[in-house]
Each structure stands twice: as structure tokens, then as C-alpha cells.
Scaffold this active site. Structure first.
Site, PDB file in Angstrom:
ATOM      1  CD  GLU A   1      -3.001  -0.771  -0.068  1.00 38.66           C
ATOM      2  OE1 GLU A   1      -3.094   0.378  -0.542  1.00 38.66           O
ATOM      3  OE2 GLU A   1      -3.621  -1.741  -0.525  1.00 38.66           O
TER       4      GLU A   1
ATOM      5  CE1 TYR B   1      -6.582   3.857  -0.738  1.00 40.06           C
ATOM      6  CE2 TYR B   1      -4.270   3.576  -0.137  1.00 40.06           C
ATOM      7  CZ  TYR B   1      -5.344   3.257  -0.936  1.00 40.06           C
ATOM      8  OH  TYR B   1      -5.192   2.316  -1.911  1.00 40.06           O
TER       9      TYR B   1
ATOM     10  CG  ASP C   1      -8.027   4.108  -4.637  1.00 40.46           C
ATOM     11  OD1 ASP C   1      -9.239   4.155  -4.936  1.00 40.46           O
ATOM     12  OD2 ASP C   1      -7.248   3.261  -5.099  1.00 40.46           O
TER      13      ASP C   1
END
Ligand code: SF4
Length: 341
Positions: A35, A116, A134
Site C-alpha cells: 500500500e 487510506y 483512493d
């Protein structure tokens, strides 16, 4: 919306998802690294770095004790080196805590982890009900609901976040990580920014923008700031095969601690721009381009001579030292343009 569209989306994801290495694991360390690397870097570009990084640092413990030059070297090419350092700070906290935190709040407080990434790791590794918003998911959400407001504005972003959170809360444990990933995958491969492939979309029947025929006009975004064009001169000051270089200060916003050649930028090429460092710019050795968000650099590499005292920040570095130290991207490009690297 009822559960039916999500069931279709999850079935589509199981069938159509790209086979990516971080999708074959539920290990929070590996998901977290993927990520972080995927923030602002394309999937194709991340693939090689991800594999190499995990070969070098296969566990969070190995990452926590890695020497900084080794860490930066493994991160080189991904850019955003501050991120690499924050990843290591987080790895040290995880080791001190005795393991990866298993709840959203514990993940969110780690260095370099925002809403996020915390939501992505919490949902994918631990199946917790946290929505990931996102750019891909925001686009899907804006099209499904035919959101006509500017999605770069914070209140609209918050509304989209709440919308996706509502969807995630309709799922059962075991589906949450997959629903987040399915929405991201749909945005990346079908509901693309230009020419969305609505005929292949598993939830097209539920898409309000498509019903109105305005999917290409969604999401609405304010116009980007134009790129600023800048000119850059990089100097090769050579003595017995060694080059004059300096280490960027630790408090620099961009690439702190990296090594660079003398350089100056401005709105045009100015041969006197390095006079302040006592350098006289000579013949051009090569050219390169470099872009950072809203800046577009045209670079020239010039041989240069030192006139007078050497600036004390600069030292002479030979080829083996240059190979073992982390270099800034501009310096690497300049050395390549001059056929030194
Ligand atoms: S129908 Fe088209 S615009 Fe709507 S979500 Fe699917 S791909 Fe996107």
C-alpha cells in the site's frame, strides 16, 4: 443500494482480478508495504520493487534493523524517500509493540500511515469494516451516484467516504477486504478515467451517471495547475576521477540525506548560476528531463571548474563512494546523461 450489486461486484472481482503478489497474502506487513509503495506509483512499476524489497527485508524485524543506506537503496526509484524512512520508524514501533496492531486505531497511529492505508490494511489483513477511498474508488462512487460536485473538495470527499463506508458496512466479514479491492480494481481496469468500459461493468445497472449518459463527465474536478517549466544546470567538477558532491541536509523536504552534484535552477539556463559556489560552467556534457508534480525540469550537465575556495559543504567523492551512497534522482539522471553512470 441493496446487497445485490456488491455480490455481483465481488463475483466479478474473484473472476477478473489481476494476479498481484500482495493479493496472495493476508500478512499485514506485506499488505502495508504494497500500500505504501502503491501511493502515487503505478502497479506495474511497483511489482519489481515490491519483490526485491521483501527479499531484502522479509520481515518487519529485518526492516526495523536495516541500515539506512541499504533501506534507501532498496527504495531507490520509487521516489518519496521520506516514506521509506517513515516505514522504518513504523517497523520499529511494531517490533517494540511485539507485533502488528490488529485494529484500525493501532494501525492508524503508525508513522506514515494515513486514513487510506490504515483502512486498506485493516480491511484486507484483518477484515475490519473500513472503507478505502483512493482516486479509483472516488471515481466509481462519483459515477454510481452521478455526483456533480467537485470531488477534490473536502466536503464532497467526505460524502464519498461516507457513501463507501456504508457499502462496506453492508458486507460480511470475509468480504470487506475484497469489496475494497474490487472497487479499486473496477476503477483501475473498467471504470477508467477516460472511456469507461461500461459494457463490461458488473454494476452498470446501478450506475446513475451511465443512466444519464454523463459517465465521461464524472467525476468533476477543478482544473490542475499548469506545470511550471524550470531550467537546471548540474555541474561536473572533477579532480583525479573524483567529483565534487554534497549530502542534502536532513531537514530538506525532498530527498533529505541523499548525495547530489552542485546544481542550480531558474526560469532560463544561466551559465553564471553556480558562481555563488565558486564554479565556472564549461562545456555541456549531456541533457535530461525531470518532472516533479507541478514542475517540469529541463536539465543540462556541464563540466565546471572550481575557481577559488571549495564550499565546505562539498567533498570529493570517487566512483566507489558514489556507488555505495544514495544519490538523488536528478544526480543519477545527470550522471547517466554524461555517461558516467
Ligand atoms: S457503468 Fe460505467 S461509469 Fe458506471 S461504474 Fe460501471 S464502468 Fe463506471
Amino acid at each position: 443500494m441493496n446487497r445485490e450489486p456488491w455480490s455481483r461486484l465481488l463475483r466479478w472481482y474473484a473472476r477478473a482480478k489481476r494476479d498481484l503478489p500482495w493479493r496472495r497474502t493476508r500478512d499485514p506487513y506485506r499488505i502495508w508495504i504494497s500500500e505504501i509503495m502503491l501511493q502515487q506509483t503505478r502497479v506495474e512499476a511497483v511489482l519489481g520493487y515490491y519483490q526485491r524489497f521483501l527479499e531484502r527485508f522479509p520481515t518487519v524485524e529485518a526492516l526495523a534493523v536495516a541500515p539506512e543506506p541499504e533501506l534507501l537503496d532498496a527504495w531507490a526509484g520509487l521516489g518519496y524517500y521520506r516514506r521509506a524512512r517513515m516505514v522504518q520508524t513504523a517497523a520499529r514501533s511494531i517490533v517494540e509493540q511485539g507485533g502488528f496492531p490488529t485494529d484500525y486505531e493501532g494501525i492508524r497511529v503508525l508513522s506514515g500511515i494515513g486514513d487510506y492505508t490504515a483502512a486498506a490494511v485493516a480491511s484486507i489483513a484483518f477484515e475490519l469494516p473500513h472503507a478505502v477511498l483512493d482516486g479509483n474508488v472516488a471515481r466509481v462512487g462519483a459515477r454510481l451516484t452521478n455526483e456533480a460536485r467537485d470531488v477534490t473538495r473536502a466536503p464532497v470527499r467526505r460524502a464519498l467516504q461516507a457513501l463507501v463506508q456504508g457499502w462496506i458496512e453492508q458486507t460480511r466479514p470475509g468480504e470487506r477486504g475484497d469489496l475494497n479491492q474490487a472497487l479499486m480494481e473496477l476503477g483501475a481496469t473498467v471504470c477508467t478515467p477516460k472511456s469507461p468500459r461500461c459494457l463490461l461493468c458488473p454494476i452498470s445497472a446501478d450506475c446513475a451517471a451511465r443512466k444519464e449518459g454523463v459517465q465521461e463527465q464524472r467525476p468533476v474536478k477543478r482544473a490542475k495547475a499548469p506545470q511550471q517549466k524550470l531550467f537546471l544546470i548540474v555541474a561536473l567538477v572533477e579532480k583525479n576521477g573524483r567529483l565534487l558532491m554534497r549530502q542534502r541536509p536532513a531537514d530538506e523536504a525532498i530527498m533529505p540525506g541523499f548525495w547530489e552534484l552542485p546544481q542550480a535552477m531558474g526560469p532560463r539556463f544561466d551559465p553564471d548560476c553556480l558562481a555563488g559556489l565558486g564554479l565556472e560552467v564549461g562545456e555541456m556534457q549531456g541533457e535530461f528531463r525531470h518532472g516533479i508534480t507541478t514542475r517540469d525540469f529541463r536539465g543540462q550537465v556541464h563540466a565546471a571548474a572550481l575557481r577559488g575556495e571549495r564550499d565546505p559543504d562539498y567533498v570529493w567523492l570517487g566512483p566507489s563512494e558514489r556507488e555505495s551512497l544514495p544519490l538523488t534522482t536528478i544526480t543519477k539522471k545527470a550522471l547517466r546523461a554524461a555517461k558516467i553512470l
